[in-house]
Design a protein around this motif. Structure first.
Motif, PDB file in Angstrom:
ATOM      1  N   TRP A  54      67.581   1.890  26.261  1.00  0.00           N
ATOM      2  CA  TRP A  54      68.107   3.130  25.680  1.00  0.00           C
ATOM      3  C   TRP A  54      69.627   3.088  25.500  1.00  0.00           C
ATOM      4  O   TRP A  54      70.202   4.005  24.907  1.00  0.00           O
TER       5      TRP A  54
ATOM      6  N   GLU B 228      65.690   2.229  33.902  1.00  0.00           N
ATOM      7  CA  GLU B 228      64.591   2.625  33.011  1.00  0.00           C
ATOM      8  C   GLU B 228      63.423   3.076  33.876  1.00  0.00           C
ATOM      9  O   GLU B 228      62.904   2.296  34.677  1.00  0.00           O
ATOM     10  N   ASN B 229      63.006   4.336  33.696  1.00  0.00           N
ATOM     11  CA  ASN B 229      62.025   4.918  34.605  1.00  0.00           C
ATOM     12  C   ASN B 229      60.578   4.825  34.114  1.00  0.00           C
ATOM     13  O   ASN B 229      59.682   5.360  34.753  1.00  0.00           O
ATOM     14  N   GLU B 230      60.351   4.153  32.984  1.00  0.00           N
ATOM     15  CA  GLU B 230      58.981   3.994  32.511  1.00  0.00           C
ATOM     16  C   GLU B 230      58.219   3.005  33.406  1.00  0.00           C
ATOM     17  O   GLU B 230      58.822   2.236  34.144  1.00  0.00           O
TER      18      GLU B 230
ATOM     19  N   GLU C 265      55.513  -0.827  30.271  1.00  0.00           N
ATOM     20  CA  GLU C 265      56.252  -0.320  29.114  1.00  0.00           C
ATOM     21  C   GLU C 265      57.635  -0.959  29.009  1.00  0.00           C
ATOM     22  O   GLU C 265      58.091  -1.277  27.915  1.00  0.00           O
ATOM     23  N   ARG C 266      58.289  -1.156  30.147  1.00  0.00           N
ATOM     24  CA  ARG C 266      59.607  -1.791  30.136  1.00  0.00           C
ATOM     25  C   ARG C 266      59.506  -3.209  29.592  1.00  0.00           C
ATOM     26  O   ARG C 266      60.350  -3.649  28.797  1.00  0.00           O
TER      27      ARG C 266
ATOM     28  N   LYS D  22      58.713  -2.986  25.700  1.00  0.00           N
ATOM     29  CA  LYS D  22      59.899  -2.557  24.954  1.00  0.00           C
ATOM     30  C   LYS D  22      60.936  -3.673  24.882  1.00  0.00           C
ATOM     31  O   LYS D  22      61.505  -3.951  23.829  1.00  0.00           O
TER      32      LYS D  22
END
Length: 641
Positions: free
Chosen positions: A522, A555-557, A561-562, A565
């Motif tokens: 992000w 990153e809190n996903e 997902e990390r 991405k």
């Protein structure tokens, strides 16, 4: 004779004891912390405290003091007194603890990272209620100002001292205590939190502030469902309370339709006064105004933005909208007005200080306002240049340059000089930026253009020679500046998994220079730096003594997902990066390696030398890839010396 001798002996003994008592009393009357002397060991509210130092404190001095969780700043000045430097401060009424900041030659004195502080004492020379808890709070959240490194155990110990002597202080500090304790012992944190929850639930009559404390404790423990359940109950019991207000604000923030957003905002205004909304009112109005800009409704943008009472927030909104519009060559006449207004708002605030936070000194606040003013002046100059008002554009661009730390702003300033055909000034300015290592490739091109205009008969060889001389000076300056920044702190070991779930430990790389680049998907500045970092990776790909690792953090996903991405992004840009995944700390927003390396913002680059020590730590990205690449090369070289 024996009696006379005995009397004489007793008299002498009396004087010895008296002298000892006097000396002892004198020793207890003041105290030394590091190289600083405080005239009173047990200062009390309203006392005048004399602070002295044998070394000059010539840059700034101030203290933060706590009244529970309210933090205030007071500035003061040292004056030379014979062979020492002295300052006098009055202990503010209601202050519970004072934490001092001293600077010499713009370097913060930190007393071996322990800081300088004093409790406020009662008549029995005991710290008053909330003194040690306030110290823990200041050290935790403002320690960066004092270059202190408080350990969690120390913070907990300070809080526990208050809890033991003044049990009632727990109502102020228990949530803070649970947050800290959870880092050390999650079970102990839960046990204490449950006791405090039971305490609040047994208090009658039932008031919302105690319900809010219970909700906060459940949230800290990570029990989100329970916290949400209690929030819903609180909204029903207290329909005009804090929980309902937060719900309204969340709804306004999350809704996209502008008509519904305005409807919800109007409802909020009917239920709560602007004073009850505080800074959040400015935030919501900014959201609404920005949405109207996106929809092209300029009149409603101006209507809602004009309702923002905070001049700093309004200036920020005007500047961001003005820049975005000017980049697209839209509404230039209108954005010129609001850009000029943003500067006027900051000028007035710098003088009035009406919105200065209590925990910020006047100097800090004015410095922050000045920094914003420079950035907004760059926007205004950009707009003026587009409108063909070059003389005014140059005037404001010069203000924006300041000390020249932003190469993009420097570039625009030289460009405006070229546009105005002021080639002499363009050559002088571009030369200075190159010499100071504050130039990018475009500025170097402008130097060539202006140099040729000023020296039409010069040869290409001579031009390149002149440029190389300037570049050499810039590189030398950058190298010498980096030498002063070199650290020698042991690098904490860690073990992380890569995107392909392979484990790697820092200890496996001892004997090599390791570059850690902390980033997140992000993070726009992180990604903006990656084309330059790709060049760095390629430069060292055949050097087995240098290892470059990209630590994906904050990153809190879920981990899957990390990974997805990160792989998609890196593959789309063909970045050959070795990525490790920082581990989230359970029931927390923190990450293990980021916490170990005290990473406050990203991108942050950490250079670890072959002996396993941190040699450099660089935070941020200044949008100059060429400069970043050279800086990394220099840091690698210095770390290997």
């Amino acid at each position: 004779m024996k009696i006379k001798y005995l009397l004489l002996h007793l008299i002498c003994l009396f004087f010895v004891i008296s002298c000892q008592k006097e000396t002892s009393s004198k020793e207890k009357s003041d105290k030394d912390i590091g190289d600083i002397n405080f005239s009173k060991k047990y200062p009390k509210s309203g006392d005048t405290l004399t602070i002295s130092s044998k070394n000059p404190i010539d840059h700034e001095a101030y203290f933060l003091y706590a009244i529970n969780k309210n933090i205030y700043a007071n500035e003061f000045e040292f004056l030379k007194n014979n062979e020492s430097y002295e300052a006098k401060v009055i202990i503010p009424d209601s202050a519970q603890v004072l934490v001092f900041n001293f600077n010499n030659n713009e370097k913060t004195l930190h007393n071996d990272h322990q800081g300088f502080s004093t409790y406020v004492y009662d008549q029995e020379n005991m710290p008053i209620a909330n003194a040690s808890s306030g110290k823990a709070y200041i050290y935790k959240y403002f320690g960066y100002k004092f270059d202190t490194e408080p350990k969690t155990d120390s913070l907990l110990n300070w809080l526990e001292k208050d809890f033991e002597k003044y049990p009632e202080t727990q109502s102020t500090w228990d949530r803070f205590y649970v947050q800290l304790l959870k880092e050390k012992d999650k079970n102990a944190a839960e046990e204490y939190a449950n006791k405090r929850i039971a305490h609040y639930e047994n208090i009658t009559p039932k008031v919302e502030k105690n319900k809010v404390k219970v909700i906060e404790l459940y949230s800290i423990l990570g029990k989100k469902e329970k916290a949400e359940e209690l929030e819903n109950i609180a909204r029903k019991e207290f329909p005009r309370g804090e929980m309902m207000k937060e719900k309204y604000i969340s709804e306004i923030t999350n809704v996209e339709d502008i008509h519904k957003k305005v409807y919800l905002y109007d409802r909020l205004q009917k239920e709560y006064k602007a004073s009850e909304l505080g800074d959040k009112n400015s935030y919501l109005l900014t959201q609404i105004a920005n949405t109207y800009v996106e929809e092209g409704n300029w009149d409603l943008f101006l209507e809602y933005s004009s309702k923002i009472k905070d001049p700093v927030a309004l200036a920020s909104l005007y500047n961001s909208v003005a820049w975005d519009q000017a980049e697209n060559d839209e509404n230039l006449a209108e954005v010129k007005k609001i850009s000029a207004k943003s500067l006027s708002l900051l000028e007035n605030e710098k003088e009035s200080l009406n919105n200065k936070p209590s925990y910020t000194t006047t100097k800090e606040y004015r410095t922050k306002i000045s920094s914003s003013y420079q950035m907004y002046a760059d926007t205004y100059a950009f707009i003026l240049n587009k409108l063909g008002e070059n003389q005014e554009a140059i005037k404001y661009a010069k203000i924006a340059v300041g000390e020249g730390f932003n190469t993009d702003i420097n570039e625009r300033f030289v460009q405006f000089l070229i546009d105005d055909e002021n080639f002499k000034a363009a050559q002088q300015s571009s030369s200075k930026f190159i010499e100071e290592n504050q130039a990018n490739e475009k500025i170097k091109e402008y130097f060539k253009v202006s140099y040729q205009k000023n020296n039409p008969s010069t040869s290409a060889v001579n031009l390149e020679s002149e440029l190389r001389k300037l570049e050499s000076k810039g590189e030398t300056k950058a190298f010498e500046d980096l030498k002063k920044e070199k650290m020698n702190t042991p690098a904490p070991n860690f073990t992380l998994k890569s995107l392909d779930i392979e484990s790697l430990s820092l200890s496996d790389l001892k004997g090599k220079t390791v570059i850690l680049d902390f980033w997140a998907n992000w993070c726009a500045p992180c990604k903006a730096s990656f084309p330059g970092m790709k060049e760095v990776v390629e430069q060292y790909q055949n050097n087995d003594q240098v290892v470059i690792l990209f630590i994906n953090t904050f990153e809190n996903e879920p981990i899957e997902e990390r990974i997805t991405k990160s792989k998609e992004f890196l593959n789309s840009k063909e970045y050959p990066f070795r990525v490790l995944l920082d581990t989230p700390i359970k029931d927390s927003r923190d990450f293990k390696v980021a916490q170990l390396y005290d990473i406050k913002g990203i991108p942050t680059k950490v250079i670890i030398d072959p002996k396993g020590n941190i040699a450099f730590k660089k935070v941020g990205y200044n949008s100059n890839n060429e400069q970043m690449i050279k800086e990394i090369q220099m840091m690698v070289e210095l770390s290997q010396q």
